[in-house]
Design an enzyme around this catalytic site. Structure first.
Site, PDB file in Angstrom:
ATOM      1  N   CYS A 124       0.803  -1.225   0.000  1.00  0.00           N
ATOM      2  CA  CYS A 124       0.000   0.000   0.000  1.00  0.00           C
ATOM      3  C   CYS A 124       0.836   1.275   0.000  1.00  0.00           C
ATOM      4  O   CYS A 124       0.314   2.354  -0.258  1.00  0.00           O
ATOM      5  CB  CYS A 124      -0.964  -0.007   1.188  1.00  0.00           C
ATOM      6  SG  CYS A 124      -2.142  -1.382   1.158  1.00  0.00           S
ATOM      7  N   HIS A 266      -3.522   7.212   2.317  1.00  0.00           N
ATOM      8  CA  HIS A 266      -3.889   5.895   1.796  1.00  0.00           C
ATOM      9  C   HIS A 266      -5.204   5.466   2.432  1.00  0.00           C
ATOM     10  O   HIS A 266      -5.364   5.498   3.652  1.00  0.00           O
ATOM     11  CB  HIS A 266      -2.787   4.881   2.114  1.00  0.00           C
ATOM     12  CG  HIS A 266      -3.247   3.461   2.028  1.00  0.00           C
ATOM     13  ND1 HIS A 266      -3.831   2.938   0.890  1.00  0.00           N
ATOM     14  CD2 HIS A 266      -3.239   2.457   2.949  1.00  0.00           C
ATOM     15  CE1 HIS A 266      -4.150   1.680   1.115  1.00  0.00           C
ATOM     16  NE2 HIS A 266      -3.810   1.359   2.350  1.00  0.00           N
ATOM     17  N   ASN A 296     -10.295  -0.187  -0.298  1.00  0.00           N
ATOM     18  CA  ASN A 296      -8.839  -0.096  -0.184  1.00  0.00           C
ATOM     19  C   ASN A 296      -8.227  -0.660  -1.460  1.00  0.00           C
ATOM     20  O   ASN A 296      -8.281  -1.868  -1.704  1.00  0.00           O
ATOM     21  CB  ASN A 296      -8.375  -0.883   1.042  1.00  0.00           C
ATOM     22  CG  ASN A 296      -6.874  -0.813   1.269  1.00  0.00           C
ATOM     23  OD1 ASN A 296      -6.096  -0.587   0.357  1.00  0.00           O
ATOM     24  ND2 ASN A 296      -6.459  -1.018   2.513  1.00  0.00           N
TER      25      ASN A 296
END
Length: 348
Positions: A124, A266, A296
């Site tokens: 990520c 994020h 996500n």
């Protein structure tokens, strides 16, 4: 004894990476919480309360990470005036194949055969690691213009029967075009803070499929081919690392936290986002978020959010942007930029 070293990457004042274009792409297939509730032991309220997610986009059969990357790349290039690039960097956890890298194929499909092209893997945090890499290529004079893409088909590595991950992770791609410029230009990338702690690599992982598992005489157990994470400890690490790296990046840029116009974090889950913003002292009106409708998307998360926020007017030219992320590895990072005036296409 382990020692964590994390400091800002400062680029030469006479040659800096500058954002020249941004774009994103979401696969058209939308999966709602109600769709998931039909096959998982969960419901819409449970998912929204714990994650802040109402729906997510999932790539259909036969759609690979490179397909999403090409679509996002096309939009970023259009935003930059269809300028040619001499490097393509793809940040992804879900490459089309273990070998070769996905970036060369993406570059070729975009018409850039012969250019420098490679993948970056930092889960990520991949986009921010890619940002530092692309900025370094520009600072060194190796490239004049770089197409940086974060692209994921995370649905291909998530266990569809695991409600702790299947409700969170999704597919998508976001991209930026970076050009050589100077630090005082609008769009210039500020100091970049990066860090890692491999001593905690087991918190977020896909246990099977790599050389560690394949070199073992033990056959993989059922489910080890899927992504797993230890939620409670991941939450604690994500909050700590995203907060501290964000503070470092703001300080290295010569800003105060009050100077930040937009926090672009994020999109891990709503609880992490709320806690990080609270610790940084950034109230709701200075945050941008799309987790409710995209979930996500790992390495695609930040560039996808930048593109959507710029297209909707949530980010406007002159805004001071703070980006921060956390991912497997463990990895984390943060960076700053002053948003330029760009033409942005919608993500779908």
């Amino acid at each position: 004894m382990s020692k964590v070293v994390s400091g800002p990457l400062r680029l030469p004042a006479d040659r800096n990476a500058v954002i020249a274009g941004v774009g994103a792409w979401l696969p058209p297939n939308v999966v709602t919480n109600h769709d998931l509730a039909a096959r998982l032991d969960t419901d819409d309220t449970w998912i929204r309360t714990r994650t802040g997610i109402a729906q997510r986009h999932i790539a259909g059969p036969g759609i690979a990470t490179s397909d999403l990357a090409v679509e996002a790349g096309l939009r970023a290039l259009k935003s930059a005036g269809d300028t040619p690039v001499d490097a393509v960097v793809v940040a992804t956890t879900t490459p089309d194949r273990p070998c070769p890298a996905t970036a060369p194929e993406v570059a070729a499909r975009l018409g850039f055969r012969g250019v420098l092209a490679f993948d970056v893997s930092a889960v990520c945090t991949g986009f921010l690691y890619g940002l530092a890499t692309a900025a370094g290529l520009i600072a060194a004079g190796t490239a004049q213009q770089v197409l940086l893409i974060g692209a994921e088909t995370f649905s291909t590595i998530v266990n569809p029967e695991d409600r702790t991950t299947a409700v969170i992770f999704a597919d998508g791609a976001g991209a930026v075009v970076l050009r050589a410029g100077t630090r005082d230009e609008s769009g210039a990338i500020g100091p970049i803070v990066l860090g890692s702690d491999g001593g905690l690599s087991d918190l977020i992982q896909v246990p099977a499929g790599g050389s560690r598992q394949r070199s073992s005489p033990r056959s993989p157990m059922a489910g080890e081919e899927y992504f797993v994470m230890r939620g409670r400890e991941t939450y604690r690490q994500a909050v700590e690392r995203m907060t501290s790296s964000g503070e470092q990046a703001v300080e290295a840029a010569g800003w105060r936290m009050d100077d930040v116009d937009r926090l672009v974090a994020h999109q891990a889950n709503a609880r992490i986002l709320d806690t990080v913003a609270g610790r940084l002292g950034i109230e709701a009106e200075r945050r941008v978020s799309n987790i409710e409708h995209v979930g996500n998307t790992a390495a695609a998360s930040i560039p996808l959010l930048l593109a959507e926020a710029a297209a909707s007017g949530c980010i406007v030219p002159g805004h001071r942007i703070l980006m921060t992320a956390f991912g497997g590895g463990l990895t984390w990072g943060a960076a700053t930029a002053v948003w330029p005036d760009l033409d942005v296409l919608p993500a779908t």
